[in-house]
Motif scaffolding. Structure first.
Motif, PDB file in Angstrom:
ATOM      1  N   GLY A  64     116.095  15.417  94.408  1.00 28.80           N
ATOM      2  CA  GLY A  64     117.270  14.999  95.137  1.00 28.80           C
ATOM      3  C   GLY A  64     118.416  14.611  94.244  1.00 28.80           C
ATOM      4  O   GLY A  64     119.337  13.932  94.632  1.00 28.80           O
TER       5      GLY A  64
ATOM      6  N   ILE B  86     129.571   9.782  94.313  1.00 25.90           N
ATOM      7  CA  ILE B  86     130.462   8.781  93.726  1.00 25.90           C
ATOM      8  C   ILE B  86     129.698   7.902  92.760  1.00 25.90           C
ATOM      9  O   ILE B  86     130.162   7.588  91.664  1.00 25.90           O
ATOM     10  N   GLN B  87     128.514   7.527  93.180  1.00 28.28           N
ATOM     11  CA  GLN B  87     127.739   6.653  92.310  1.00 28.28           C
ATOM     12  C   GLN B  87     127.383   7.354  91.016  1.00 28.28           C
ATOM     13  O   GLN B  87     127.370   6.749  89.950  1.00 28.28           O
ATOM     14  N   MET B  88     127.094   8.616  91.116  1.00 30.33           N
ATOM     15  CA  MET B  88     126.773   9.338  89.897  1.00 30.33           C
ATOM     16  C   MET B  88     127.978   9.460  88.990  1.00 30.33           C
ATOM     17  O   MET B  88     127.871   9.366  87.775  1.00 30.33           O
TER      18      MET B  88
ATOM     19  N   GLN C 238     123.854  13.818 106.178  1.00 24.01           N
ATOM     20  CA  GLN C 238     123.369  14.117 104.845  1.00 24.01           C
ATOM     21  C   GLN C 238     124.519  14.275 103.862  1.00 24.01           C
ATOM     22  O   GLN C 238     124.474  13.767 102.747  1.00 24.01           O
TER      23      GLN C 238
ATOM     24  N   LYS D  97     125.844  11.027 102.848  1.00 24.51           N
ATOM     25  CA  LYS D  97     124.976  10.369 101.881  1.00 24.51           C
ATOM     26  C   LYS D  97     125.188  10.973 100.500  1.00 24.51           C
ATOM     27  O   LYS D  97     125.267  10.265  99.497  1.00 24.51           O
ATOM     28  N   ASP D  98     125.263  12.269 100.501  1.00 21.56           N
ATOM     29  CA  ASP D  98     125.482  12.934  99.230  1.00 21.56           C
ATOM     30  C   ASP D  98     126.809  12.555  98.630  1.00 21.56           C
ATOM     31  O   ASP D  98     126.932  12.396  97.417  1.00 21.56           O
ATOM     32  N   TRP D  99     127.756  12.394  99.497  1.00 12.48           N
ATOM     33  CA  TRP D  99     129.082  12.009  99.004  1.00 12.48           C
ATOM     34  C   TRP D  99     129.021  10.660  98.318  1.00 12.48           C
ATOM     35  O   TRP D  99     129.565  10.465  97.235  1.00 12.48           O
ATOM     36  N   VAL D 100     128.334   9.736  98.943  1.00  9.37           N
ATOM     37  CA  VAL D 100     128.225   8.411  98.340  1.00  9.37           C
ATOM     38  C   VAL D 100     127.455   8.485  97.029  1.00  9.37           C
ATOM     39  O   VAL D 100     127.842   7.901  96.025  1.00  9.37           O
ATOM     40  N   SER D 101     126.369   9.222  97.051  1.00  8.63           N
ATOM     41  CA  SER D 101     125.586   9.266  95.820  1.00  8.63           C
ATOM     42  C   SER D 101     126.355   9.991  94.735  1.00  8.63           C
ATOM     43  O   SER D 101     126.214   9.680  93.550  1.00  8.63           O
TER      44      SER D 101
ATOM     45  N   PRO E  49     137.490   8.936  94.822  1.00  4.35           N
ATOM     46  CA  PRO E  49     136.476   9.209  95.848  1.00  4.35           C
ATOM     47  C   PRO E  49     137.031  10.033  96.984  1.00  4.35           C
ATOM     48  O   PRO E  49     136.333  10.811  97.585  1.00  4.35           O
TER      49      PRO E  49
ATOM     50  N   MET F 291     124.486   8.675 109.790  1.00  9.02           N
ATOM     51  CA  MET F 291     125.113   8.999 108.521  1.00  9.02           C
ATOM     52  C   MET F 291     124.594  10.359 108.111  1.00  9.02           C
ATOM     53  O   MET F 291     123.404  10.542 107.857  1.00  9.02           O
TER      54      MET F 291
ATOM     55  N   ARG G 207     121.636  15.184  92.751  1.00 11.70           N
ATOM     56  CA  ARG G 207     122.767  16.048  93.080  1.00 11.70           C
ATOM     57  C   ARG G 207     123.420  16.520  91.811  1.00 11.70           C
ATOM     58  O   ARG G 207     124.309  15.884  91.280  1.00 11.70           O
TER      59      ARG G 207
END
Lengths: 771, 133
Positions: free
Chosen positions: A314, A417-419, A408, A411-415, A213, A406, A316
């Motif tokens: 949305g 990672i989740q992806m 954008q 947020k994208d960074w977190v999503s 991450p 937080m 990514r």
């Protein structure tokens, strides 16, 4: 250690020259060395020195203006040349942005001058440079002891003005001070683990199987959220080699981020997400990529414009450069940056065809939910002010001064990672239930569509994401120029630690219970093995669909082979012997899992083998019924049995009936009692099976009149016996069959007279009304 | 904006009012400001709500940073429906008092139970107080 009272005591008379040399050395010692002998050696407290300077500062406000204009160096000579000339030293000192050493600031702060600084305490810490500027004047005039503290002043952030409207999180982290003397750890621009502020150009590393991450760069926000028609998955995008980006030099002059407008222009309306830049701090750290992205973007985008997809929502999407253009990334590339991913929406065919990430059903569901929520909100407020709730909610968000803390990109960074966590080399392996569930849903909706004539929903094809399984040949660590290899045991290169020898115990030593237990365990193992085979066989259909033409025969062969193995497992293959006993099979059938497994296997077996299984079951039915008393799982076999029945010829059915009822071979000698039959009748499964068999026999008889007379007569014979038995057995508590076939009355009516027919009916409760 | 439709993600919950139940039994209500990949939460204008019976009391706590593993569940609070609850809000002192009374009652009951079991020769091993699952 050796103390000489005088030089004469020294035993080294021969070395008079040496002594003379010493004397000469003495003479050579610079007696005028300030640092050692002069004022420099004076143990002068540097803090006092600073205080002195502060006083001077007050006296020399004029010099401040003169000094501010001086050249500003970005870089400080961290190694700190200890030059004799203080003025030179000072002139080398960083002025503007570099004085952030808290130690310095604390000292600087002690002076009353600093309190006149505008702003809060905070600002005074970071405004050291101004102070320093003021210091320089007096320092130049006056000699000072080596102020090493000032020498490693660091770049300073620009002074903060009023910050009411500033986004607090925009503030960059202060640069850490380094001490060349003490040897502080290398300056890491950003502490490990912080989310990046800005994006770096992803230096693409194809082997991103374990993304960290830390190195993940969040994608740019999509300015134009698009429907979820995205064919791409971040996962597959990761894998496309990206060397065109890698090989690019990094011109630092290019601005790190394209504004949305610029991007829009570049794309000509197509929706893209160019990759983002590294955090500004990263850009300065060597080894990390700078801000080349913008330069590359035009290239990429232009190359891609012709291949734009309708924009995705949305989602990514991760992407990388066009695969055909890219040789594998050069190895010299710093491995540190890891999985830097760019975002660019691109056309699916460019990437592997069987890849995607999430099921389109998800999108629909989410949309539905959102719609519902919106509707609910609307409904709450009534027809009059439809949008008012939503707008009030949005008002609330607007008025919320703490909103969007937080960013954008975070947020994208977190999503992102989740992806990445959803990446999978085999989605059916990792996410079996997910895949199956949505497949089912799709089938349902497809079925519904076929039936109803509602508006056709757009069919989004499901593309499963598959990260390529990169085979890494493990090479043990080697160092250049070393002799031999390291023998290190790791997860890729395991080493045997224990010499475990397998010893089998002799049978004689074991007690009866142990033997029974072992046997049961063996049976369990066999069940497990057979179950794995079964799952594989069941999976073949799906694999078949996914495979290429050439592979299919091989697949079919495999499948057949597995089915054979399953059967052999079931029946207990004895080496070089005919299967004489049912024991093995019965053992399997005693275990609940075994029964369910047999029910699942049966459809796959060829008819002969399936019949064999059924017959064996039936032969041992009372025993199995007894064993099944607790589990009550036998009825699961009904369905496959009945399916099988419909394919069986009359002969087989006859035989089956015979077995089932334990009818004697010849009609002449009636058996005294038939506990077998009684047991069968008292069991749900047994009775249901019996009725099914009877029904099937009847069907065969009635349908096929031109059948062989021998068969017919056999059947008739058996039926006579059957009816006799049925009449004979006492009316014990009968089980309730799963279903009662309708043609039994007509069946029995053929073989018995009216009176007995009535008896039979009542006994077996064949007439619906009685129930 | 649709972030990863169909997945469980907290991104769309940001800047909304949430109720968070922690593993130690506390109930926090606050605006979710920031998250990370471990579902660590940053709650803003947080209020710890103590419920006793039909009453509840709010203790303002400020900013909370909650480590993700300590969260049992969290849910968005509908700002419209927030006010219509049958529960009655009371002052902090009162609710703390009520809580203390409730705890005491529980302890008493527990003691009685243990005593009764002991009289009959049975004993229940005490649960580990650290992990109250």
């Amino acid at each position: 250690m050796f103390r000489y009272e005088s030089l004469e005591d020294c035993p080294l008379d021969e070395d008079e020259d040496a002594f003379q040399g010493l004397g000469e050395e003495d003479e050579e010692i610079d007696q005028f060395n300030d640092d050692t002998f002069g004022s420099g050696a004076v143990d002068d407290d540097w803090q006092e020195a600073h205080e002195r300077l502060a006083e001077l500062e007050e006296k020399l406000p004029v010099t401040v203006n003169e000094q501010t204009g001086n050249g500003e160096r970005d870089e400080i000579d961290l190694l700190g040349d200890h030059e004799e000339n203080l003025a030179e030293r000072l002139s080398k000192m960083v002025i503007e942005n570099e004085l952030e050493d808290p130690a310095i600031m604390r000292a600087v702060q002690t002076r009353p001058v600093l309190q006149s600084q505008p702003g809060s305490l905070n600002s005074s810490i970071w405004d050291g440079s101004e102070v320093l500027r003021r210091i320089r004047g007096p320092l130049l005039a006056q000699e000072m002891p080596a102020v090493s503290v000032l020498e490693y002043a660091l770049p300073q952030r620009p002074p903060q003005g009023p910050e009411d409207d500033r986004d607090l999180s925009e503030r960059a982290l202060p640069r850490r001070s380094t001490s060349p003397i003490i040897g502080s750890p290398p300056v890491r621009a950003v502490p490990i683990g912080t989310p990046p502020k800005q994006m770096a150009v992803p230096s693409f590393n194809q082997q991103i199987l374990c993304p960290k991450p830390v190195h993940v760069r969040p994608p740019m926000p999509p300015r134009y959220p698009a429907p979820y028609g995205e064919r791409m998955s971040p996962n597959q995008l990761c894998n496309v080699p990206n060397s065109s980006l890698l090989g690019h030099p990094f011109p630092p002059s290019v601005p790190p981020v394209l504004s949305p407008l610029q991007r829009a222009q570049l794309l000509g309306g197509a929706q893209l997400q160019p990759g983002r830049m590294s955090p500004s701090q990263f850009a300065r750290v060597p080894g990390f990529v700078g801000s080349p992205l913008a330069a590359m973007n035009p290239k990429l985008l232009q190359g891609r414009v012709g291949q734009m997809l309708p924009p995705a929502p949305g989602f990514r999407a991760f992407f990388s450069a066009p695969p055909p253009a890219t040789p594998p990334p050069p190895q010299q590339h710093p491995p540190g940056p890891g999985p830097h991913l760019q975002n660019l929406r691109s056309q699916a065919p460019m990437f592997r065809p069987d890849t995607t990430h999430l099921h389109p059903q998800h999108r629909r569901l989410l949309h539905q939910r959102q719609q519902q929520n919106r509707n609910q909100h609307r409904n709450l407020n009534g027809a009059g002010d439809r949008g008012s709730h939503r707008s009030s909610h949005q008002d609330h968000l607007r008025k919320d001064p703490y909103a969007n803390l937080m960013l954008q990109r975070e947020k994208d960074w977190v999503s992102k990672i989740q992806m990445m966590q959803l990446q999978s080399t085999d989605p059916y392996l990792d996410d079996f239930y997910y895949q199956n569930y949505f497949e089912k849903l799709e089938k349902l909706s497809a079925a519904e569509e076929v039936q109803g004539d509602g508006p056709k929903k757009e069919r989004t094809k499901l593309i499963t994401p598959q990260v390529a399984k990169l085979e890494h040949a493990y090479k043990p660590v080697q160092f250049e120029g070393s002799l031999g290899k390291l023998t290190v045991s790791s997860v890729n290169n395991p080493r045997k630690m224990i010499d475990a020898v397998v010893t089998s115990r002799s049978e004689d030593d074991e007690t009866k219970e142990k033997q029974v237990r072992d046997k049961r365990r063996k049976t369990l193992v066999i069940i497990e093995k057979t179950y794995s085979l079964l799952l594989d066989v069941e999976d073949y259909e799906r694999r078949y669909l996914l495979s290429l033409e050439e592979e299919r025969p091989a697949l079919m062969d495999e499948r057949k082979h597995k089915i054979c193995s399953m059967y052999e497992n079931l029946r207990g293959k004895l080496p070089g012997q005919e299967r004489t006993s049912d024991d093995h099979f019965v053992q399997i059938m005693c275990i609940r899992k075994g029964k369910r497994m047999v029910a699942r296997i049966l459809p796959f077996l060829p008819t002969e083998q399936a019949v064999d299984v059924v017959l064996t079951t039936v032969r041992n039915l009372p025993f199995l019924i007894k064993k099944d008393a607790q589990d009550e799982v036998l009825p699961c076999l009904l369905s496959p049995f009945s399916l099988l029945l419909y394919h069986l010829p009359s002969v087989t059915v006859t035989g089956l009936l015979q077995q089932l009822m334990n009818l004697p071979q010849s009609a002449a000698a009636p058996a005294p009692s038939n506990p077998h039959l009684a047991a069968v009748l008292q069991n749900k499964f047994g009775l249901s099976l019996l009725l099914l068999v009877l029904s099937r026999g009847e069907d065969l008889q009635s349908s096929d009149h031109a059948a062989e007379s021998t068969e017919n007569s056999q059947w008739a014979e058996v039926m006579f016996m059957a009816t006799r038995e049925l009449l004979r057995i006492p009316q014990a508590a009968l089980a309730k069959p799963v279903s009662t076939p309708t043609n039994l009355v007509s069946l029995f009516s053929r073989y018995v007279d009216r009176q007995k027919l009535n008896l039979l009916e009542t006994k077996l409760q064949l007439v619906q009304g009685i129930r | 904006m649709n972030y990863m439709p169909g997945t469980a993600s907290l991104i769309e919950d940001i800047d909304k009012k949430h109720l968070v139940l922690l593993r130690d039994g506390r109930t926090l209500i606050g605006f979710l400001r920031s998250i990370d990949q471990f579902a660590n939460l940053v709650l803003h204008q947080t209020v710890e709500r103590i419920h006793v019976g039909k009453k509840y009391g709010d203790i303002p706590r400020g900013i909370f940073v909650v480590r993700g593993e300590n969260v049992v569940l969290l849910g968005e609070i509908d700002l419209e429906k927030e006010s219509d609850t049958p529960l009655q809000q009371v002052s902090i002192e009162e609710i703390l008092e009520e809580q203390r009374v409730e705890q005491q009652a529980k302890l008493e009951a527990e003691k009685l139970k243990v005593q009764a079991l002991k009289d009959r020769g049975l004993s229940i091993p005490r649960a580990d107080t650290l992990d109250e699952y």
